[in-house]
Design a protein around this motif. Structure first.
Motif, short mmCIF file in Angstrom:
data_model
loop_
_atom_site.label_atom_id
_atom_site.label_comp_id
_atom_site.label_asym_id
_atom_site.label_seq_id
_atom_site.Cartn_x
_atom_site.Cartn_y
_atom_site.Cartn_z
N ALA A 32 0.82 -1.21 0.00
CA ALA A 32 0.00 0.00 0.00
C ALA A 32 0.86 1.26 0.00
N MET A 33 1.93 1.24 0.77
CA MET A 33 2.84 2.38 0.82
C MET A 33 3.48 2.63 -0.54
N SER A 34 3.92 1.56 -1.20
CA SER A 34 4.56 1.68 -2.51
C SER A 34 3.57 2.24 -3.54
N GLN A 38 4.05 5.86 -5.39
CA GLN A 38 4.14 5.91 -6.84
C GLN A 38 3.16 6.92 -7.42
N LYS A 39 1.99 7.05 -6.80
CA LYS A 39 1.02 8.06 -7.25
C LYS A 39 1.51 9.47 -6.90
N GLU A 40 2.12 9.60 -5.73
CA GLU A 40 2.61 10.91 -5.30
C GLU A 40 3.86 11.34 -6.05
N VAL A 41 4.74 10.38 -6.34
CA VAL A 41 6.01 10.65 -7.03
C VAL A 41 6.12 9.68 -8.21
N ILE A 48 11.37 1.88 -10.18
CA ILE A 48 11.05 0.48 -9.91
C ILE A 48 11.21 -0.36 -11.17
N ASP A 49 10.73 0.15 -12.29
CA ASP A 49 10.85 -0.57 -13.55
C ASP A 49 12.31 -0.78 -13.93
N LEU A 50 13.13 0.25 -13.73
CA LEU A 50 14.56 0.15 -14.06
C LEU A 50 15.25 -0.88 -13.18
N VAL A 51 14.98 -0.85 -11.89
CA VAL A 51 15.59 -1.81 -10.97
C VAL A 51 15.18 -3.24 -11.33
N HIS A 236 5.54 12.76 6.24
CA HIS A 236 5.40 12.17 4.91
C HIS A 236 6.60 11.30 4.59
N ILE A 237 6.35 10.17 3.95
CA ILE A 237 7.45 9.30 3.54
C ILE A 237 8.32 10.09 2.56
N ASN A 238 9.60 10.24 2.85
CA ASN A 238 10.42 11.08 1.97
C ASN A 238 11.18 10.30 0.91
N HIS A 239 11.22 8.98 1.06
CA HIS A 239 11.68 8.15 -0.05
C HIS A 239 11.36 6.68 0.23
#
Length: 514
Positions: A32-34, A38-41, A48-51, A236-239
Motif C-alpha cells: 500500500a505504501m509503494s 508511486q502516485k505521489e512521485v 522500480i521498472d529500471l531496478v 510524509h514518507i520522503n523516499h
C-alpha cells in the motif's frame, strides 16, 4: 492466518474471525505504501521498472548470484524489498510510532547519531528481526527524531516546539487499533485491513502546511531537514528504496532514461563480493506547497525533500570487518582531500577502489579472517568421513578448535558458506543521502550547493557505542524502549545456523552408524 475456536455458554463452537499475523500486515502495508508513493512521485514508478530490468538481467547472466539468493531465501523477496524513511518531531510521536510498527512485527534496531555529519537528527531502523520474517517481508523504515536542541536560535526553537505540539500525526482509529493489537496480540483480517488504511494516512503527503511561509523560511535557514519536519502536517514518507543487484547499472540506467541521479554512490566500492550497503538516489523533487497565513488563507511556495533511492546490499560485517571498512573509507577520503562530488567522481571511485584493495574480496577469506557473518549450510556429500562436532563453540567460530573443524568441513565439501545480508544502515551514508536532497533555501536549486556537503567520512557518523551514551539514552527514553544491537542479531543468526547445520551433520553420522 489461523482460526481460533471457543465454546459459548451453551457449549456451541464459535469460530473467531480469521486473525492475520504481523508479517502479513507488514507485507500488505508495504504494498500500500509503494502504491501511494508511486502516485505521489510518479518518477518512483520509473525507478522500480529500471531496478526490475537490472535485477532480471543480473539473475539471467550470473547464475551464481541466483543460486546464492536461493540458498539464503532472499530470491523470493527481492522484487518486494523496500525501505522507507520518515522524520519525527517529538518524543510522543516516536513512542507511538514504535507501537504502530510493532503491529507489523517491526522493532527498533541500531542507534544512529547523524548530528556529527551535519544532520540534526538521531535515528533507528524499524524492521523484522529473524531471517524467516525478513524473507516473508523485508520492509524496513529508517526513522529519525529531530534534535530540537540543535536549533541555536532560542526563539525559533520555541516556535518549532509550539508548531509540533499543535499537530497530531496519527488518526484516532489507528491508535485504537494499536491498543487492540496490544490487548489481543493480533488483529482480525478486517481490523488488519483497516489498520493498513489508517496507518497509511500518517505517511501521506500534504501540500498545505500548518505554518506560515515566514516561519518555514526561518526553519529552512537553520537546516532543510528542520523545515521538512516542523513545517508539515505529518512525517510524509520522503523516499522508498528498492533493492538492486547492480547499483552501478542502475546509476547508468537513470542517466540514460533522463532520471537525474545523485553524483556519488554512497558506501563501499563495487566488489565481486558486496559488503554492507551501497546507495544512490534521484534528485529530490521541487513540489508546490501552500503556506498558512495568519488570516487563515494560504500563500504559494515550494519545498524540496522527497526523492527516490536505490540500494545494493552485501554481507554484514563483524566488528573487526566494520573497523577495517571505516579505516579504508577514511583513508580514501583523506587521499582525495576534498568532498566527493560530480566534478571528482571518477577520481574518487579510483581512490576508493585502490584503498579497498586491502579488504578481501572473497567470501571464504572474509569468513576465515573473521570479517563478515555467514550462514552455515549442509551440502549433500558422499564422503565417508565422520567428523567430531561436539567441541565446536557455535557462539565463537574463531576459537582455534572450532575454526579448524569448520575449516575441515568446508574443505571436505560437507558444509558451505552463504553471506548473511546486511539489513541495516550506515549513518553517514544516510546523512549524505539526506544532505544531497535538501536545499539550503526554497528558491535555490544550485547543483553545486546541493552536492557540497554530500559526503562525510563514515566513521564520523556514530552508531551505538562509546562517546554517545547520553544521546542514545535520550533517544531510547523518547522511544520508550531500548534498541536492538544489530551486531548481536547477526551473531545470533550465524550461531543458530551453525547449530542447525551441525545437528544435521550429526544426524547423518547417526544414520550411518545405525
Amino acid at each position: 492466518m489461523e482460526q481460533q475456536k471457543h465454546l459459548n455458554k451453551k457449549g456451541h463452537i464459535l469460530v473467531n474471525p480469521t486473525f492475520i499475523n504481523s508479517d502479513a500486515i507488514r507485507h500488505n502495508f508495504s504494498i500500500a505504501m509503494s502504491e501511494m508513493y508511486q502516485k505521489e512521485v510518479p518518477l518512483y514508478g520509473d525507478l522500480i521498472d529500471l531496478v526490475s530490468e537490472v535485477n532480471t538481467d543480473v539473475l539471467h547472466k550470473q547464475p551464481d548470484i541466483r543460486q546464492q539468493l536461493a540458498h539464503t531465501g532472499e530470491i523470493d523477496r527481492l522484487g518486494m524489498e523496500r525501505h522507507g524513511a520518515i522524520r519525527l518531531g517529538t518524543a510522543d510521536e516516536l513512542s507511538m510510532m514504535r507501537r504502530l510498527f510493532a503491529v507489523m512485527g517491526m522493532h527498533p534496531v541500531g542507534y544512529y547519531d547523524l548530528a556529527p555529519a551535519g544532520v540534526p537528527v538521531h535515528s533507528t531502523a524499524f524492521r523484522a528481526l529473524d531471517t524467516q520474517s525478513l524473507n516473508n517481508s523485508p520492509f524496513r523504515v529508517f526513522t529519525s527524531l529531530l534534535r530540537l536542541d540543535l536549533i541555536d536560535d532560542e526563539a525559533l526553537r520555541q516556535e518549532a516546539i509550539a508548531a509540533l505540539d499543535k499537530r497530531t500525526i496519527f488518526t484516532d482509529n489507528v491508535v485504537n487499533l494499536i491498543k487492540r493489537f496490544e490487548e489481543q496480540g493480533e488483529l482480525t483480517a478486517a481490523d488488519a485491513k483497516q489498520f493498513v488504511k489508517e496507518a497509511l494516512e500518517t505517511f501521506r503527503w500534504h501540500d498545505k502546511t500548518p505554518v506560515s511561509k515566514a516561519l518555514y523560511q526561518q526553519l529552512l535557514s537553520q537546516h532543510g531537514l528542520i523545515a521538512d519536519v516542523v513545517g508539515f502536517k505529518g512525517p510524509h514518507i520522503n523516499h522508498l528504496t528498492p533493492r538492486t543487484l547492480d547499483i552501478d547499472a542502475v546509476q547508468a540506467g537513470m542517466q540514460a532514461k533522463g532520471i537525474p541521479p545523485k553524483a556519488i554512490i554512497e558506501g563501499p566500492p563495487r566488489r565481486r563480493c558486496p559488503i554492507l550497503l551501497r546507495q544512490t538516489s534521484f534528485k529530490a523533487l521541487e513540489e508546490a506547497v501552500s503556506f498558512k497565513n495568519p488570516n487563515g488563507g494560504y500563500q504559494t511556495g515550494h519545498h524540496t525533500a522527497r526523492f527516490g533511492e536505490i540500494e545494493q546490499r552485501g554481507v554484514a560485517l563483524t566488528p573487526k570487518g566494520r573497523a577495517l571498512y571505516d579505516q579504508l573509507l577514511s583513508q580514501a577520503r583523506r587521499q582525495l582531500g576534498v568532498t566527493p562530488n560530480a566534478n571528482n567522481a571518477s577520481e574518487y571511485y579510483q581512490v576508493l577502489e585502490s584503498a579497498f584493495a586491502a579488504f578481501p574480496d572473497d567470501y571464504r577469506a572474509l569468513h576465515d579472517e573473521g570479517l563478515a557473518y555467514f550462514y552455515y549450510q549442509t551440502v549433500d556429500s558422499d564422503t565417508d568421513n565422520e567428523p567430531t562436532l561436539d567441541f565446536i563453540d557455535v557462539e565463537n567460530v574463531n576459537d582455534p578448535l572450532s575454526k579448524q573443524v569448520i575449516t575441515d568441513l568446508l574443505e571436505q565439501g560437507m558444509i558451505r558458506l552463504e553471506p548473511i545480508v546486511y539489513e541495516d544502515f550506515l549513518p553517514v551514508s544516510a546523512a549524505g543521502i539526506f544532505q544531497s536532497n535538501l536545499h539550503d533555501d526554497s528558491t535555490n536549486d544550485n547543483e553545486n550547493d546541493n552536492e557540497k556537503d554530500n559526503e562525510t567520512d563514515e566513521h564520523s557518523g556514530k552508531q551505538s557505542g562509546g562517546g554517545i551514551n547520553s544521546n542514545k539514552e535520550a533517544f531510547e527514553n523518547a522511544l520508550g524502549a531500548q534498541v536492538y544491537d544489530e551486531l548481536e542479531l547477526y551473531q545470533t543468526l550465524q550461531a543458530e545456523s551453525l547449530k542447525a547445520c551441525l545437528g544435521q551433520l550429526n544426524s547423518k553420522v547417526l544414520k550411518r552408524v545405525i
